[in-house]
Design a protein around this motif. Structure first.
Motif, PDB file in Angstrom:
ATOM      1  N   ILE A   7      41.397  48.809  31.278  1.00 19.86           N
ATOM      2  CA  ILE A   7      42.735  48.842  31.878  1.00 19.86           C
ATOM      3  C   ILE A   7      43.527  50.016  31.319  1.00 19.86           C
ATOM      4  CG2 ILE A   7      44.940  47.607  31.975  1.00 19.86           C
ATOM      5  CD1 ILE A   7      43.307  45.012  32.246  1.00 19.86           C
ATOM      6  N   TYR A  10      42.352  53.071  33.054  1.00 20.08           N
ATOM      7  CA  TYR A  10      42.915  53.128  34.403  1.00 20.08           C
ATOM      8  C   TYR A  10      44.376  53.564  34.355  1.00 20.08           C
ATOM      9  CZ  TYR A  10      38.939  50.901  36.744  1.00 20.08           C
ATOM     10  OH  TYR A  10      37.717  50.615  37.281  1.00 20.08           O
ATOM     11  N   ARG A  11      45.107  53.092  33.360  1.00 19.79           N
ATOM     12  CA  ARG A  11      46.518  53.485  33.250  1.00 19.79           C
ATOM     13  C   ARG A  11      46.649  54.962  32.906  1.00 19.79           C
ATOM     14  NH1 ARG A  11      48.946  48.006  31.080  1.00 19.79           N
ATOM     15  NH2 ARG A  11      49.008  46.996  33.111  1.00 19.79           N
ATOM     16  N   ARG A  18      50.490  59.757  39.049  1.00 18.42           N
ATOM     17  CA  ARG A  18      51.947  59.748  39.160  1.00 18.42           C
ATOM     18  C   ARG A  18      52.494  61.174  39.035  1.00 18.42           C
ATOM     19  NH1 ARG A  18      54.759  56.498  34.718  1.00 18.42           N
ATOM     20  NH2 ARG A  18      54.048  58.296  33.556  1.00 18.42           N
ATOM     21  N   TYR A  58      48.231  55.593  42.053  1.00 18.60           N
ATOM     22  CA  TYR A  58      48.979  55.215  40.849  1.00 18.60           C
ATOM     23  C   TYR A  58      49.305  53.729  40.872  1.00 18.60           C
ATOM     24  CZ  TYR A  58      53.134  54.436  38.017  1.00 18.60           C
ATOM     25  OH  TYR A  58      54.047  53.914  37.146  1.00 18.60           O
ATOM     26  N   TYR A  59      49.817  53.246  41.992  1.00 17.15           N
ATOM     27  CA  TYR A  59      50.173  51.832  42.110  1.00 17.15           C
ATOM     28  C   TYR A  59      48.943  50.946  41.970  1.00 17.15           C
ATOM     29  CZ  TYR A  59      51.658  47.422  44.125  1.00 17.15           C
ATOM     30  OH  TYR A  59      51.902  46.091  44.320  1.00 17.15           O
ATOM     31  N   GLY A  60      47.865  51.310  42.651  1.00 17.92           N
ATOM     32  CA  GLY A  60      46.653  50.502  42.614  1.00 17.92           C
ATOM     33  C   GLY A  60      46.034  50.437  41.226  1.00 17.92           C
ATOM     34  N   ASN A  62      47.624  51.046  38.317  1.00 20.67           N
ATOM     35  CA  ASN A  62      48.567  50.438  37.382  1.00 20.67           C
ATOM     36  C   ASN A  62      48.607  48.919  37.523  1.00 20.67           C
ATOM     37  OD1 ASN A  62      50.161  51.242  35.246  1.00 20.67           O
ATOM     38  ND2 ASN A  62      52.035  51.190  36.442  1.00 20.67           N
ATOM     39  N   ASN A  63      48.308  48.419  38.719  1.00 21.64           N
ATOM     40  CA  ASN A  63      48.311  46.979  38.967  1.00 21.64           C
ATOM     41  C   ASN A  63      46.906  46.399  39.048  1.00 21.64           C
ATOM     42  OD1 ASN A  63      51.191  46.469  39.145  1.00 21.64           O
ATOM     43  ND2 ASN A  63      51.095  47.833  40.911  1.00 21.64           N
ATOM     44  N   ASN A  64      45.913  47.174  38.605  1.00 25.30           N
ATOM     45  CA  ASN A  64      44.528  46.718  38.500  1.00 25.30           C
ATOM     46  C   ASN A  64      43.968  46.209  39.830  1.00 25.30           C
ATOM     47  OD1 ASN A  64      42.228  46.488  36.972  1.00 25.30           O
ATOM     48  ND2 ASN A  64      42.679  44.412  36.299  1.00 25.30           N
ATOM     49  N   ARG A  65      44.199  46.978  40.885  1.00 25.63           N
ATOM     50  CA  ARG A  65      43.661  46.652  42.212  1.00 25.63           C
ATOM     51  C   ARG A  65      42.342  47.383  42.405  1.00 25.63           C
ATOM     52  NH1 ARG A  65      47.107  42.663  43.332  1.00 25.63           N
ATOM     53  NH2 ARG A  65      49.242  43.344  43.568  1.00 25.63           N
ATOM     54  N   GLY A  68      42.509  50.674  44.285  1.00 24.40           N
ATOM     55  CA  GLY A  68      43.126  51.759  43.532  1.00 24.40           C
ATOM     56  C   GLY A  68      42.095  52.633  42.845  1.00 24.40           C
TER      57      GLY A  68
END
Length: 118
Positions: A7, A10-11, A18, A58-60, A62-65, A68
């Motif tokens: 994670i 990924y971040r 971003r 970025y959204y995917g 950051n939210n572990n999708r 993403g």
């Protein structure tokens, strides 16, 4: 590599997306300003779409999708063709996305599965 470490990777990749999204927003504003007189909005639309894709990645991430990471990998491969800066950014994203798990923090050069049998 445990789930928390993945994670964090990924971040780290998400932060690159971003930054690229912000860069593309600035380009869209610049192209929009320049196209007021010429009436050619195609570049603004194309650059805007790329910026939206980076913000989605970025959204995917950051939210572990799951989508993403797939979108991030696709964008990273496309960035590789943007020599030299795009290549560096694309390789950095791919590094964070597909890092080889390590056995421990004490021996960072030994990947999981290598070594001797106890």
């Amino acid at each position: 590599m445990n789930n928390e470490a993945k994670i964090e990777d990924y971040r780290s990749a998400a932060k690159i997306h971003r930054g690229l999204g912000i860069f593309y927003v600035i380009l869209v504003l610049l192209f929009a300003y320049l196209s007021i007189e010429s009436g050619m909005w195609g570049a603004s639309v194309l650059v805007g779409a790329i910026g939206v894709l980076h913000f989605l990645a970025y959204y995917g991430l950051n939210n572990n999708r799951g989508w993403g990471s797939a979108l991030s990998g696709l964008l990273a491969v496309l960035l590789l063709f943007g020599f030299p800066i795009g290549t560096i950014l694309g390789a950095s994203i791919l590094f964070y996305m597909f890092r080889v798990p390590r056995k421990s923090d004490n021996d960072p050069l030994q990947p999981v599965g290598s070594g001797t049998v106890d």
